[in-house]
Enzyme design. Structure first.
Site, PDB file in Angstrom:
ATOM      1  N   ASP A 185     -17.055   7.741  -0.982  1.00 50.03           N
ATOM      2  CA  ASP A 185     -15.761   7.641  -0.294  1.00 50.03           C
ATOM      3  C   ASP A 185     -15.441   9.021   0.284  1.00 50.03           C
ATOM      4  O   ASP A 185     -16.095  10.020  -0.052  1.00 50.03           O
ATOM      5  CB  ASP A 185     -14.693   7.153  -1.295  1.00 50.03           C
ATOM      6  CG  ASP A 185     -13.346   6.854  -0.645  1.00 50.03           C
ATOM      7  OD1 ASP A 185     -13.285   6.767   0.605  1.00 50.03           O
ATOM      8  OD2 ASP A 185     -12.343   6.713  -1.376  1.00 50.03           O
TER       9      ASP A 185
ATOM     10  N   CYS B  85     -16.050   2.085   1.153  1.00 50.09           N
ATOM     11  CA  CYS B  85     -14.842   1.298   1.407  1.00 50.09           C
ATOM     12  C   CYS B  85     -14.390   1.391   2.856  1.00 50.09           C
ATOM     13  O   CYS B  85     -13.710   0.494   3.351  1.00 50.09           O
ATOM     14  CB  CYS B  85     -13.725   1.761   0.473  1.00 50.09           C
ATOM     15  SG  CYS B  85     -13.370   3.530   0.628  1.00 50.09           S
TER      16      CYS B  85
ATOM     17  N   ARG C 297     -13.316  -8.089   2.119  1.00 47.33           N
ATOM     18  CA  ARG C 297     -11.917  -7.822   1.756  1.00 47.33           C
ATOM     19  C   ARG C 297     -11.101  -9.086   1.985  1.00 47.33           C
ATOM     20  O   ARG C 297     -10.289  -9.492   1.165  1.00 47.33           O
ATOM     21  CB  ARG C 297     -11.346  -6.670   2.609  1.00 47.33           C
ATOM     22  CG  ARG C 297     -11.873  -5.294   2.267  1.00 47.33           C
ATOM     23  CD  ARG C 297     -11.442  -4.829   0.888  1.00 47.33           C
ATOM     24  NE  ARG C 297      -9.992  -4.846   0.717  1.00 47.33           N
ATOM     25  CZ  ARG C 297      -9.166  -3.887   1.125  1.00 47.33           C
ATOM     26  NH1 ARG C 297      -9.640  -2.796   1.678  1.00 47.33           N
ATOM     27  NH2 ARG C 297      -7.853  -3.993   0.927  1.00 47.33           N
TER      28      ARG C 297
ATOM     29  N   ARG D   6       0.880  -1.181   0.000  1.00 45.63           N
ATOM     30  CA  ARG D   6       0.000   0.000   0.000  1.00 45.63           C
ATOM     31  C   ARG D   6       0.904   1.215   0.000  1.00 45.63           C
ATOM     32  O   ARG D   6       1.723   1.398   0.917  1.00 45.63           O
ATOM     33  CB  ARG D   6      -0.885   0.024   1.237  1.00 45.63           C
ATOM     34  CG  ARG D   6      -1.394   1.419   1.537  1.00 45.63           C
ATOM     35  CD  ARG D   6      -2.498   1.474   2.510  1.00 45.63           C
ATOM     36  NE  ARG D   6      -3.695   0.902   1.935  1.00 45.63           N
ATOM     37  CZ  ARG D   6      -4.921   1.034   2.463  1.00 45.63           C
ATOM     38  NH1 ARG D   6      -5.079   1.729   3.575  1.00 45.63           N
ATOM     39  NH2 ARG D   6      -5.961   0.477   1.895  1.00 45.63           N
TER      40      ARG D   6
ATOM     41  N   HIS E 221      -7.501   1.110  -6.307  1.00 48.58           N
ATOM     42  CA  HIS E 221      -7.643   0.257  -5.111  1.00 48.58           C
ATOM     43  C   HIS E 221      -8.334  -1.046  -5.553  1.00 48.58           C
ATOM     44  O   HIS E 221      -9.505  -1.283  -5.231  1.00 48.58           O
ATOM     45  CB  HIS E 221      -8.457   1.000  -4.050  1.00 48.58           C
ATOM     46  CG  HIS E 221      -8.377   0.426  -2.669  1.00 48.58           C
ATOM     47  ND1 HIS E 221      -7.648  -0.721  -2.366  1.00 48.58           N
ATOM     48  CD2 HIS E 221      -8.949   0.821  -1.494  1.00 48.58           C
ATOM     49  CE1 HIS E 221      -7.770  -0.972  -1.070  1.00 48.58           C
ATOM     50  NE2 HIS E 221      -8.548  -0.064  -0.523  1.00 48.58           N
TER      51      HIS E 221
ATOM     52  N   GLN F 203     -10.147  -3.547  -3.094  1.00 45.99           N
ATOM     53  CA  GLN F 203     -11.421  -3.019  -2.597  1.00 45.99           C
ATOM     54  C   GLN F 203     -12.532  -3.310  -3.600  1.00 45.99           C
ATOM     55  O   GLN F 203     -13.624  -3.753  -3.232  1.00 45.99           O
ATOM     56  CB  GLN F 203     -11.292  -1.496  -2.371  1.00 45.99           C
ATOM     57  CG  GLN F 203     -12.538  -0.856  -1.820  1.00 45.99           C
ATOM     58  CD  GLN F 203     -12.837  -1.313  -0.395  1.00 45.99           C
ATOM     59  OE1 GLN F 203     -11.965  -1.282   0.459  1.00 45.99           O
ATOM     60  NE2 GLN F 203     -14.060  -1.759  -0.143  1.00 45.99           N
TER      61      GLN F 203
HETATM   62  N1   CP Z   1     -10.930   0.214   2.753  1.00 43.79           N
HETATM   63  C1   CP Z   1      -9.639   0.163   3.122  1.00 43.79           C
HETATM   64  O1   CP Z   1      -8.737  -0.055   2.296  1.00 43.79           O
HETATM   65  O2   CP Z   1      -9.439   0.350   4.444  1.00 43.79           O
HETATM   66  P1   CP Z   1      -8.033   0.560   5.192  1.00 43.79           P
HETATM   67  O3   CP Z   1      -7.515   1.890   4.745  1.00 43.79           O
HETATM   68  O4   CP Z   1      -8.377   0.511   6.649  1.00 43.79           O
HETATM   69  O5   CP Z   1      -7.118  -0.545   4.786  1.00 43.79           O
HETATM   70  N1  NVA Z   2      -9.744   7.078  -1.143  1.00 39.05           N
HETATM   71  C1  NVA Z   2      -9.324   6.647   0.158  1.00 39.05           C
HETATM   72  C2  NVA Z   2      -9.566   5.182   0.331  1.00 39.05           C
HETATM   73  C3  NVA Z   2      -9.173   4.605   1.654  1.00 39.05           C
HETATM   74  C4  NVA Z   2      -9.418   3.142   1.755  1.00 39.05           C
HETATM   75  C5  NVA Z   2      -7.863   6.973   0.347  1.00 39.05           C
HETATM   76  O1  NVA Z   2      -7.081   6.778  -0.594  1.00 39.05           O
HETATM   77  O2  NVA Z   2      -7.500   7.432   1.421  1.00 39.05           O
END
Ligand code: CP
Ligand code: NVA
Length: 328
Positions: A238, A278, A306, A116, A143, A146
């Site tokens: 989101d 998400c 997930r 990530r 993502h 997700q």
């Molecule tokens: N939805 C998601 O990716 O959550 P986190 O940021 O907690 O991993």
């Molecule tokens: N769009 C958000 C998603 C988090 C799971 C971010 O990138 O922070």
């Protein structure tokens, strides 16, 4: 037709990584989701699988996470593997060691990498310089894990998803991008309503439109939330400021607040529409508490999925077993 319980593979699964779902065919996405659902149903019945027996997954995080970390960690353990959490604060990557060297080293010691991070090119480089599967656990651009969990959830609630509609509201961000791509590939109608300056990336739109042509899905881009919400079977939003954009929050809020999923807006979707997010969420900002905490909110099933969707993905990428073996 989307049938995840009896899906018959039409193609040999040829993916080595999950960098973006744009690389996957419809059939490959359905294989991942079907294996995930199969493992989920076994897990719920108390039947363990050991598709990752003796394997290890390095999980690199340069951004925060709750769901991604816990779902990959537990998913790996439940399939007999060993997850290793690597925060960029602790590993040499955070002090300037290159992605190429990190990829080379990890490839000698572990069996897969989940990352990530901010720059999408870092995930591409890990896949390029390493010799083991690389899974994108979120970048600024997409993502994909997700989106896999979201579609698994949508399927569980609605059955065959062909011709169903998912509507996204707010920022045309990473989550929006992966949803648009997966819907376009699978033949699910997708609409996104956003204010000026928050349109999804034209490259993602162009690629999705090409996929939609093949699948028969419609892709609607609009500045009008009422256009997007009409006939929606799932309503999705989101956060207004994604990770790394915190300082822009007030400017973003000013533009995005007209795209919040209020009770009134949700009421204009189909009467049996579900709400998806998400997470993490901000009640009273992008979504009203009455919607996200209401009876048609599927957020915790979605979060749980997930883990199940990613188990399917890791089994396909790392176990060395065929789709047919994994579906037994
Ligand atoms: N939805 C998601 O990716 O959550 P986190 O940021 O907690 O991993
Ligand atoms: N769009 C958000 C998603 C988090 C799971 C971010 O990138 O922070």
């Amino acid at each position: 037709m989307i049938e995840l319980r009896n899906h018959k593979a039409k193609e040999k699964f040829s993916q080595k990584h999950l960098v973006t779902l744009l690389d996957y065919s419809k059939d490959e996405i359905l294989q991942v989701l079907s294996v995930g659902l199969n493992i989920k149903e076994k897990f719920k019945a108390g039947i363990q699988v050991d598709h990752l027996k003796g394997q290890s997954l390095a999980m690199i995080f340069t951004k925060s996470s709750t769901r991604t970390r816990v779902s990959f960690e537990m998913g790996t353990v439940q399939m007999g593997g060993f997850p290793m959490f690597l925060s960029s604060n602790d590993i040499q990557l955070g002090r300037g060691e290159t992605i190429a060297d990190t990829a080379g080293v990890l490839s000698r010691m572990v069996n897969g990498i989940m990352i990530r991070t901010y720059a999408h090119s870092d995930v591409e480089d890990l896949a390029k310089y390493g010799t083991i599967p690389v899974i994108n656990g979120l970048t600024d651009w997409v993502h994909p894990c997700q989106a896999l969990a979201d579609i698994m959830t949508f399927y569980e609630y609605k059955g065959n998803l062909s011709g169903k509609k998912l509507a996204f509201f707010g920022d045309g961000n990473n989550v929006c991008h992966s949803l648009m791509v997966i819907c376009a590939k699978l033949g699910i109608d997708f609409a996104v309503a956003y204010p000026e300056g928050h349109a999804p990336d034209p490259k993602v739109v162009e690629a999705s439109l090409a996929c939609a042509k093949e699948s028969g899905a419609t892709i609607t881009l609009t500045n009008d939330p009422l256009v997007a919400v009409a006939g929606a079977d799932a309503v999705y939003t989101d956060v207004w400021a994604s990770m790394g954009q915190e300082k822009e929050f007030l400017a973003r809020k000013a533009k995005l607040e007209n795209y919040a999923v209020t009770e009134e807006l949700f009421g204009k979707a189909k009467p049996d529409a579900i709400f998806l997010h998400c997470l993490p969420a901000h009640r009273g900002e992008e979504v009203a508490a009455a919607v996200i905490d209401g009876p048609r909110s599927a957020i915790f099933d979605e979060a749980e999925n997930r883990m199940h969707a990613q188990k399917g993905l890791m089994a396909m990428l790392m176990s060395g077993k065929s789709y047919e073996e994994l579906m037994k």
